[in-house]
Enzyme design. Structure first.
Site, mmCIF file in Angstrom:
data_model
loop_
_atom_site.group_PDB
_atom_site.id
_atom_site.type_symbol
_atom_site.label_atom_id
_atom_site.label_comp_id
_atom_site.label_asym_id
_atom_site.label_seq_id
_atom_site.Cartn_x
_atom_site.Cartn_y
_atom_site.Cartn_z
ATOM 1 N N ASP A 87 28.359 -1.835 62.404
ATOM 2 C CA ASP A 87 28.678 -2.957 62.045
ATOM 3 C C ASP A 87 29.941 -2.998 63.686
ATOM 4 O O ASP A 87 30.798 -3.472 64.253
ATOM 5 C CB ASP A 87 30.162 -3.886 61.379
ATOM 6 C CG ASP A 87 30.313 -2.698 60.729
ATOM 7 O OD1 ASP A 87 30.637 -1.433 61.436
ATOM 8 O OD2 ASP A 87 31.447 -2.354 60.037
ATOM 9 N N LYS A 139 29.300 2.187 48.176
ATOM 10 C CA LYS A 139 29.380 0.754 47.929
ATOM 11 C C LYS A 139 28.349 0.233 46.594
ATOM 12 O O LYS A 139 28.248 -0.969 46.730
ATOM 13 C CB LYS A 139 28.792 -0.180 49.342
ATOM 14 C CG LYS A 139 30.211 0.449 50.933
ATOM 15 C CD LYS A 139 29.239 -1.063 51.803
ATOM 16 C CE LYS A 139 30.111 -0.098 53.501
ATOM 17 N NZ LYS A 139 30.440 -1.000 54.118
#
Length: 507
Positions: free
Chosen positions: A239, A204
């Site tokens: 997550d 990312k």
């Protein structure tokens, strides 16, 4: 000129005009016939491409069942520790999910991209549940994303310390207790305990020297010490695991969590004795949360089309994350673009010239695809606007708009049905895909889902749910519920900090 000659000339001229008119009519008729023929040929070519797309992207129920079986096989290989398993089945060391009894003040840190969030919750036990919560979002300066590990974690710890300073009187930490934190770290990690894990690689846009192979909890803890912040990380999660914890807190029947957003993943509660690669003492609860990393699932059962193969070949990680590339929000709009491009090249869908903007990879995003797919106006105005703004075709016919919407439908339906097959595979692995053999009552099963694709793309989510019902059958599906579980990466991490608190036994 004599009268007779003039008459003769007029006759000749009149005849010539007549012949010219006839020839013009014939030419116009011929041109019309050619145009009709060209239009018919274009329609035929468009129809042929669409028929081929429908065939290669189709997902009959029998195929989905085969995919579910393949998913279960790979899950079992992963639980055995087979390094070639297509699904990694990572042990999370989360053996205690929230029960609702948790009390006290807990913090969470959610680091997963260019922003991070700090959050605090006051938990009030079974009756009061989440009494209050507050959070703050902080942008990471670009230079820290490519700097050193110490610089990044010092910046995060400073923001966390500043957030703790704003703790009001309505948040209560019992005297003599240390603040505790759940750390959501959405980068590849080799987890070694509930509160430790070494970084495998940055993704990312992060590229930080000196952090690979280091324990990220240790790095954060040292940075908090440098800030003079007395706080202990009691849970390191991703997550998906956070979503599972948040879902279980609200509904005790939640057994799995699925993320369907830009990317995709699944976590579920496994019987510890089914994890062949587990070498330690079995946890007291008898259960262990498994992070499947199912985005990497691949099988010859998956209906890979020419569009999938070309997109994968041109991607940054060819041959990897095949399932994710077929079902997640990062890629669905791109698959639609590639199909429209084929229609433009092979069937002149947008006229004789292929729109140059349509040649640009990822110019069509999944939110745009969703907007076109949900357009129910009589003239498909939203589709027309999107094709104009994104593809650069100013004036599209209603027929072209209908075709574009139909392509969105084909791609979304395949993705939703493949996602449902994955969920069915997890339920099958847990033995919750059929009625009890002894004829007893079917236990209620809840699945927590999160992610923008599931939450906002309504045709996708409704297709997923109806497909799951179809796979389970009427009797079993009546006991299985899917529910949206927001903010797993935030409040879920705080809940896991609570359920794995160093003071849990005391309470």
């Amino acid at each position: 000129m004599g009268k007779a000659a003039a008459v003769g000339t007029a006759v000749v001229v009149g005849a010539a005009v007549g012949v010219a008119v006839v020839l013009a009519r014939r030419r116009r008729r011929r041109e019309a016939e050619l145009l009709e023929g060209a239009a018919a040929e274009r329609k035929r070519k468009v129809g042929a491409v669409i028929e081929d797309v429908e065939r290669t992207l189709s997902t009959p129920t029998a195929l989905l069942r085969g995919i579910s079986d393949a998913m279960v096989t790979e899950m079992e290989r992963g639980l055995r520790g087979d390094i070639h398993a297509a699904v990694k089945m990572l042990i999370t060391y989360v053996d205690n999910l929230p029960t609702g009894n948790e009390q006290g003040l807990f913090y969470a840190l959610d680091l997963g991209g260019t922003n991070f969030r700090v959050l605090r919750v006051q938990l009030g036990g079974k009756e009061k549940r989440v009494v209050r919560q507050q959070y703050n979002e902080v942008s990471i300066p670009p230079h820290l994303m490519v700097g050193t590990s110490m610089e990044l974690f010092d910046f995060i710890a400073a923001a966390l310390s500043k957030f703790v300073e704003t703790e009001g009187d309505d948040f209560h930490l019992p005297v003599g207790r240390q603040r505790e934190l759940g750390f959501t770290f959405s980068f590849p990690v080799n987890q070694t305990s509930i509160s430790s894990g070494t970084l495998i690689k940055w993704t990312k846009g992060f590229s930080i020297n000196g952090a690979i192979g280091e324990d990220v909890v240790s790095e954060l803890s040292k940075a908090m010490e440098r800030q003079g912040l007395d706080m202990k990380v009691t849970a390191l999660v991703n997550d998906t695991v956070g979503t599972l914890a948040g879902g279980r807190y609200v509904d005790n029947d939640v057994v799995a969590a699925i993320i369907l957003g830009t990317g995709t993943n699944a976590a579920y509660v496994e019987h510890a004795n089914a994890i062949a690669k587990w070498t330690g003492l079995l946890p007291k609860s008898g259960n262990m949360v498994i992070n499947t990393e199912w985005g990497s699932f691949k099988s010859d059962k998956l209906p890979l089309s020419e569009f999938d193969k070309a997109m994968d070949f041109e991607s940054l990680n060819p041959g990897e994350q095949i399932y994710e590339k077929m079902i997640s929000g990062m890629y669905l709009g791109e698959i639609v673009r590639r199909i429209l491009l084929k229609l433009a090249h092979d069937a002149s869908l947008f006229g004789d010239v292929v729109p140059p903007k349509l040649e640009q990879p990822f110019v069509l995003r999944t939110p745009d695809m969703s907007a076109m797919h949900h357009d129910s106006s009589h003239d498909l105005n939203i589709v027309g606007v999107k094709l104009k703004d994104i593809v650069g075709v100013a004036d599209t016919s209603l027929e072209v708009r209908y075709i574009a919407r139909h392509i969105c439908d084909i791609v979304a339906e395949r993705a939703a049905r493949l996602a449902a097959a994955g969920i069915f595979g997890i339920l099958k692995k847990l033995g919750r895909d059929k009625l009890p053999s002894g004829g007893g009552k079917m236990p209620r099963t809840a699945i927590a889902l999160d992610g923008g694709l599931y939450e906002h793309y309504k045709k996708f989510s409704s297709c997923l749910e109806s497909t799951l019902t179809d796979l389970l059958g009427e009797d079993v599906s009546s006991s299985v519920v899917t529910k949206l579980a927001n903010d797993g990466s935030g409040i879920g991490a705080a809940l896991l900090a609570a359920s794995h608190s160093q003071y849990a036994e005391v309470d």
